[in-house]
Motif scaffolding. Structure first.
Motif, mmCIF file in Angstrom:
data_model
loop_
_atom_site.group_PDB
_atom_site.id
_atom_site.type_symbol
_atom_site.label_atom_id
_atom_site.label_comp_id
_atom_site.label_asym_id
_atom_site.label_seq_id
_atom_site.Cartn_x
_atom_site.Cartn_y
_atom_site.Cartn_z
ATOM 1 N N PHE A 70 25.544 -19.592 -13.066
ATOM 2 C CA PHE A 70 25.490 -18.442 -12.169
ATOM 3 C C PHE A 70 25.781 -17.114 -12.858
ATOM 4 O O PHE A 70 25.791 -16.076 -12.201
ATOM 5 C CB PHE A 70 26.479 -18.633 -11.011
ATOM 6 N N GLY A 71 26.030 -17.158 -14.164
ATOM 7 C CA GLY A 71 26.409 -15.935 -14.852
ATOM 8 C C GLY A 71 27.703 -15.363 -14.320
ATOM 9 O O GLY A 71 27.937 -14.159 -14.366
ATOM 10 N N GLU A 130 29.806 -17.170 -3.568
ATOM 11 C CA GLU A 130 28.361 -17.127 -3.337
ATOM 12 C C GLU A 130 27.840 -18.382 -2.652
ATOM 13 O O GLU A 130 26.861 -18.336 -1.906
ATOM 14 C CB GLU A 130 27.621 -16.952 -4.672
ATOM 15 N N LEU A 131 28.484 -19.502 -2.896
ATOM 16 C CA LEU A 131 28.027 -20.770 -2.321
ATOM 17 C C LEU A 131 28.712 -21.080 -0.991
ATOM 18 O O LEU A 131 28.559 -22.176 -0.455
ATOM 19 C CB LEU A 131 28.246 -21.913 -3.318
ATOM 20 N N GLU A 132 29.453 -20.116 -0.458
ATOM 21 C CA GLU A 132 30.122 -20.250 0.843
ATOM 22 C C GLU A 132 30.908 -21.554 0.927
ATOM 23 O O GLU A 132 30.726 -22.372 1.829
ATOM 24 C CB GLU A 132 29.101 -20.135 1.979
ATOM 25 N N HIS A 170 34.047 -29.090 -9.623
ATOM 26 C CA HIS A 170 32.973 -28.106 -9.728
ATOM 27 C C HIS A 170 33.508 -26.692 -9.552
ATOM 28 O O HIS A 170 34.431 -26.454 -8.767
ATOM 29 C CB HIS A 170 31.873 -28.401 -8.705
ATOM 30 N N PHE A 171 32.866 -25.754 -10.250
ATOM 31 C CA PHE A 171 33.411 -24.394 -10.353
ATOM 32 C C PHE A 171 33.619 -23.706 -9.009
ATOM 33 O O PHE A 171 34.550 -22.911 -8.830
ATOM 34 C CB PHE A 171 32.518 -23.536 -11.260
ATOM 35 N N SER A 179 35.001 -26.016 -16.003
ATOM 36 C CA SER A 179 34.361 -25.435 -14.819
ATOM 37 C C SER A 179 33.983 -23.976 -15.035
ATOM 38 O O SER A 179 32.948 -23.519 -14.537
ATOM 39 C CB SER A 179 35.279 -25.576 -13.599
ATOM 40 N N HIS A 180 34.786 -23.235 -15.777
ATOM 41 C CA HIS A 180 34.469 -21.821 -16.009
ATOM 42 C C HIS A 180 33.230 -21.660 -16.883
ATOM 43 O O HIS A 180 32.487 -20.696 -16.734
ATOM 44 C CB HIS A 180 35.665 -21.109 -16.641
#
Length: 210
Positions: free
Chosen positions: A99-100, A12-14, A60-61, A91-92
């Motif tokens: 972000f769910g 999602e964060l590309e 970071h995740f 991270s999980h």
């Protein structure tokens, strides 16, 4: 000798996952496999690449989400900066809270990297540069022979990493950026998000480096 840098944009964060390949041996480092493991693995398979190490520029995740997949499939070591181990291991949890996102836990790192460490990939090397700030254990990976740098979330095209996150440190980040500005102007920078750039371009146009 030649190298190949393959970029796979994931999640999602590309986030940019990079595959750094020694062309002579086809051995490779998987740098920041953040998500969409199968998408990354398709690139590896199509190019007949032999992964030998996973390297996270930080914990970071969005940079580590596919660690478990590649660790299990290829049975290769996982490396991260020495001060980001705890961030990696939770991270999980951050992925779910922020972000769910149901993300598999990362395996524990096999190697904790420090400034000046050398990672061998076939006939090529990556040198570790500690660049804390965005996270406590952020690192960049530098190849002087081909003048390229994997900058994680420390340096971006005309921008820099966030310092408003838990465990971030603005002063440390800007000290780290000064270290990177000592690299040759023609160094190509491959950041954790967005398009590539050069040290010369950032020296001239990055508003955070004025």
């Amino acid at each position: 000798m030649f190298i190949m840098v393959l970029t796979v944009v994931v999640g999602e964060l590309e986030e940019n996952c990079y595959i750094f390949v020694c062309d002579a041996t086809k051995k490779a480092a998987i740098i920041d496999p953040g998500d969409e493991a199968e998408k990354i693995d398709d690139v590896i398979t199509k190019n007949s690449i032999k992964p030998v190490v996973i390297v996270n520029t930080h914990g970071h995740f969005d940079h580590v989400g596919a660690n478990a997949y590649f660790k299990e499939k290829y049975d290769i070591p996982l490396a991260i900066g020495k001060n980001d181990k705890e961030l990696l291991l939770k991270s999980h949890v951050d992925a779910m809270v922020l972000f769910g996102k149901n993300q598999p836990p990362s395996p524990a790192p096999d190697t904790l990297l420090k400034d000046g460490d050398i990672i061998e990939i076939g006939n090529e090397i990556l040198e570790v540069i500690e660049t804390p700030g965005h996270s406590p254990g952020s690192i960049c990976l530098y190849n002087s022979k081909h003048n390229l740098l994997f900058s994680g979330d420390t340096l971006f095209y005309e921008s820099v990493g966030r310092w408003d996150l838990p465990h971030s440190d603005r002063d440390a980040l800007f000290e780290s950026l000064q270290k990177l500005l000592k690299l040759p102007d023609n160094t190509v920078v491959y950041p954790g998000h967005g398009k590539s750039t050069t040290i010369a371009h950032e020296r001239q146009f990055n508003p955070f480096l004025k």
